[in-house]
Design a protein around this motif. Sequence first.
Motif, short mmCIF file in Angstrom:
data_model
loop_
_atom_site.label_atom_id
_atom_site.label_comp_id
_atom_site.label_asym_id
_atom_site.label_seq_id
_atom_site.Cartn_x
_atom_site.Cartn_y
_atom_site.Cartn_z
N ASN A 100 -71.80 43.38 82.12
CA ASN A 100 -72.30 44.11 83.29
C ASN A 100 -71.84 43.41 84.57
O ASN A 100 -71.38 44.05 85.52
CB ASN A 100 -73.83 44.17 83.26
N GLN A 101 -71.95 42.08 84.59
CA GLN A 101 -71.55 41.31 85.75
C GLN A 101 -70.04 41.39 85.94
O GLN A 101 -69.55 41.53 87.09
CB GLN A 101 -71.99 39.85 85.59
N VAL A 102 -69.28 41.32 84.84
CA VAL A 102 -67.82 41.42 84.93
C VAL A 102 -67.44 42.77 85.53
O VAL A 102 -66.58 42.86 86.43
CB VAL A 102 -67.19 41.24 83.53
N ARG A 151 -62.34 53.86 97.02
CA ARG A 151 -62.73 54.73 98.13
C ARG A 151 -61.57 55.60 98.58
O ARG A 151 -61.73 56.80 98.83
CB ARG A 151 -63.24 53.87 99.29
N GLU A 152 -60.37 55.01 98.68
CA GLU A 152 -59.22 55.78 99.13
C GLU A 152 -58.87 56.89 98.14
O GLU A 152 -58.39 57.96 98.55
CB GLU A 152 -58.03 54.85 99.33
N ALA A 153 -59.10 56.64 96.86
CA ALA A 153 -58.76 57.66 95.86
C ALA A 153 -59.88 58.67 95.66
O ALA A 153 -59.71 59.66 94.95
CB ALA A 153 -58.44 56.99 94.51
N GLY A 154 -61.02 58.45 96.32
CA GLY A 154 -62.16 59.33 96.11
C GLY A 154 -62.68 59.26 94.69
O GLY A 154 -63.18 60.25 94.15
N ALA A 155 -62.56 58.09 94.06
CA ALA A 155 -62.91 57.94 92.65
C ALA A 155 -64.38 57.57 92.48
O ALA A 155 -65.03 57.09 93.41
CB ALA A 155 -62.03 56.87 92.00
N ALA A 156 -64.89 57.81 91.27
CA ALA A 156 -66.23 57.39 90.88
C ALA A 156 -66.09 56.55 89.62
O ALA A 156 -65.57 57.03 88.60
CB ALA A 156 -67.13 58.59 90.63
N VAL A 157 -66.52 55.30 89.69
CA VAL A 157 -66.42 54.38 88.55
C VAL A 157 -67.85 53.98 88.16
O VAL A 157 -68.56 53.37 88.97
CB VAL A 157 -65.58 53.14 88.90
N THR A 158 -68.27 54.34 86.94
CA THR A 158 -69.66 54.13 86.51
C THR A 158 -69.68 53.40 85.18
O THR A 158 -68.64 53.25 84.51
CB THR A 158 -70.39 55.47 86.39
N ARG A 159 -70.88 52.98 84.78
CA ARG A 159 -71.02 52.29 83.50
C ARG A 159 -72.39 52.56 82.91
O ARG A 159 -73.35 52.90 83.61
CB ARG A 159 -70.84 50.78 83.66
N ASP A 160 -72.48 52.37 81.58
CA ASP A 160 -73.77 52.27 80.89
C ASP A 160 -74.17 50.80 80.87
O ASP A 160 -73.45 49.95 81.39
CB ASP A 160 -73.65 52.80 79.46
N GLU A 161 -75.29 50.50 80.24
CA GLU A 161 -75.68 49.10 80.05
C GLU A 161 -74.71 48.47 79.06
O GLU A 161 -74.49 48.97 77.95
CB GLU A 161 -77.11 49.02 79.51
N LEU A 162 -74.12 47.33 79.45
CA LEU A 162 -73.10 46.68 78.63
C LEU A 162 -73.67 45.40 78.03
O LEU A 162 -74.56 44.77 78.60
CB LEU A 162 -71.87 46.37 79.48
N PRO A 163 -73.13 44.98 76.89
CA PRO A 163 -73.67 43.79 76.21
C PRO A 163 -73.10 42.49 76.76
O PRO A 163 -72.17 42.48 77.58
CB PRO A 163 -73.23 44.00 74.77
N THR A 187 -69.01 36.78 73.79
CA THR A 187 -68.44 35.45 73.93
C THR A 187 -66.96 35.59 74.24
O THR A 187 -66.22 36.18 73.44
CB THR A 187 -68.65 34.62 72.65
N GLY A 188 -66.53 35.05 75.39
CA GLY A 188 -65.12 35.19 75.73
C GLY A 188 -64.78 34.49 77.03
O GLY A 188 -65.58 33.76 77.61
N ASP A 189 -63.54 34.71 77.47
CA ASP A 189 -63.02 34.15 78.71
C ASP A 189 -63.34 35.14 79.83
O ASP A 189 -62.78 36.24 79.89
CB ASP A 189 -61.51 33.97 78.58
N PRO A 190 -64.26 34.81 80.76
CA PRO A 190 -64.68 35.78 81.78
C PRO A 190 -63.53 36.28 82.63
O PRO A 190 -63.48 37.47 82.98
CB PRO A 190 -65.70 34.99 82.61
N ILE A 191 -62.57 35.40 82.96
CA ILE A 191 -61.46 35.80 83.82
C ILE A 191 -60.58 36.82 83.11
O ILE A 191 -60.20 37.85 83.67
CB ILE A 191 -60.64 34.56 84.25
N GLN A 192 -60.26 36.54 81.84
CA GLN A 192 -59.40 37.45 81.10
C GLN A 192 -60.11 38.77 80.80
O GLN A 192 -59.48 39.84 80.82
CB GLN A 192 -58.92 36.79 79.81
N LEU A 193 -61.40 38.74 80.52
CA LEU A 193 -62.13 39.98 80.29
C LEU A 193 -62.20 40.81 81.57
O LEU A 193 -62.16 42.04 81.52
CB LEU A 193 -63.54 39.68 79.78
N ALA A 194 -62.27 40.15 82.74
CA ALA A 194 -62.22 40.86 84.00
C ALA A 194 -60.85 41.51 84.20
O ALA A 194 -60.73 42.66 84.67
CB ALA A 194 -62.53 39.92 85.15
#
Length: 556
Positions: free
Chosen positions: A415-417, A430-442, A445-452
């Motif tokens: 969720n934080q990522v 904003r420039e593309a007029g896009a909507a980016v949403t999510r559900d609750e994510l788990p 265990t991993g590399d936070p930078i690479q997962l981002a």
Amino acid sequence: MARLQEFFARLRQAARGRDSRPPTAPATERRLRVERRAALRALYNHEVRVRCAAQEVGFGTYELDCISGRIHWSPELRSIAGQPLGTDSLALEQLLGLVHPEDRERVRLKLEAAMAPEGNGDFNDEHRLLRPDGAVIWVKAIGRTFFSGEGQNRQALGATGVVMDVTDRKLAEAALVLREQHFDQAVRGAAIGIWNWDLRTGEVAWSERCRQLYGFPSGQPITEEQFLTTLHPDDRDRTAAALHEAVDAHREYSIEYRIRSPDNRTIRWIHAIGSAFYDDRTQAPVSMSGIVIDITERKLQEGRLLDSNEQLASQAEQDRAELGEAQEALANTKLEIQQFAYIAAHDLQTPLRSITGFAQLLQKEYRGRTLDAQGDAWLDQLVTASLHMHGLIQDLLTYSGITSLGRPFRATDMNQVFDEVVSSAETAIREAGAAVTRDELPTVTGDPIQLATLLQNLIENGIKYRGGNPPRVHVSARRDGREWVFSVRDNGIGIAEKHHEQIFEIFRRLHTQRAYAGSGIGLAICRRVVQRHGGRIWVDSEPGTGSDFQFSLPAT
């Protein structure tokens, strides 16, 4: 069936006084009426007792009126036959219709005999019934017929009896017979002998097949000592000890040993199985019986297999050593290639940075002043190519450094990522007029930078490859066994199925640089990140329907 119907017709005709015999005297008629009433009272009392007993033990009961030819049956019997509870009575021919066709004639003949004036009135039979649902059950029926009169004037008035379901017993009997048949076939068709050992006298009784296996002639008594002499010297003590131990411990005897032919030229392997029998009073062993099975061929195959396994093990050890050397060389080569790619890409940045800087400086200072329109166009292309090359080198550095430069794994809240990725891309969204949403994510265990980086590339692709509608990108996750499966779904232009695997290859592009800018390495980076985390990545998409990029990560 016709004969039985004719039989009951005669009974009804005789009971109604329409028999062809001369009319009886009034005194005789009165006596018959008295006897009939007495018989019916006895029948009624008997029926009451039988029905009470049937209700206690779960049997079904029936009463047959020989005058009307109808049978009245209890609710228990209707349940056994699978008939509706509303069916209180039925004609005899209807009852016979419930009997299995293969048993019907036998039941009919027994019923005729039980109700014949010259018979004893007893009915006893086991037969099959056909239920309305198609099931076949076995029942045991026992009945008694009641008569009036004597001699030629003896007539059947009615019958009563009980019926019980014996299907389970019949199935058990059939299974037992089948097992006995199979064992008999096995003994006759295989190298199996039967033996019995009298522990009090030491004599051993063997079947002919058993004697053949051990090389003893037919009819000759065999003692324990003779049996022990057939054993291979290396197995003799072990076999004797196992025999006596099984007898003392009251358990089954099972052992494999070798025997020698009388001429000592042939060695055979035997598997012996047996159990002892004991005196009920003293618990002393009195006899032992069992079977012996010739397992020589199996042992030979095991020996050949063992030799083959040893050879295979030796070859496998050699192959493992060679494979280890090849893997080590491959790892060294792979590392050298990674290092070369990283160093080359890193060292290319310095001169490329200078080229880009000077090109941008020329563009700023001399545009529209010294150069003509053609020169300005070439200078624009130089700056664009330099910037594209710079982005390509940056992506290549990221790709080559995923494994070698990755950070240690730790608990990572997806969720934080996601929130950080969306925040950093706020301007583009904003420039593309896009909507980016999510559900609750788990949390994984991993590399936070690479997962981002993984989420960023997939979300940016969902915005970049959009169709005519404003981009919509949604991220969700579901638990699937021991892993989490993430989904990044968009409403973009979609991807043809034939390209679903190609798009994850490095530098693989489906569109021109003019149509959609990019290095063609983003999805290759995504796949490498997922592989480093022990997962997999794939896409479900069709042209014009958007894309659903999914990847799995091990659940913590």
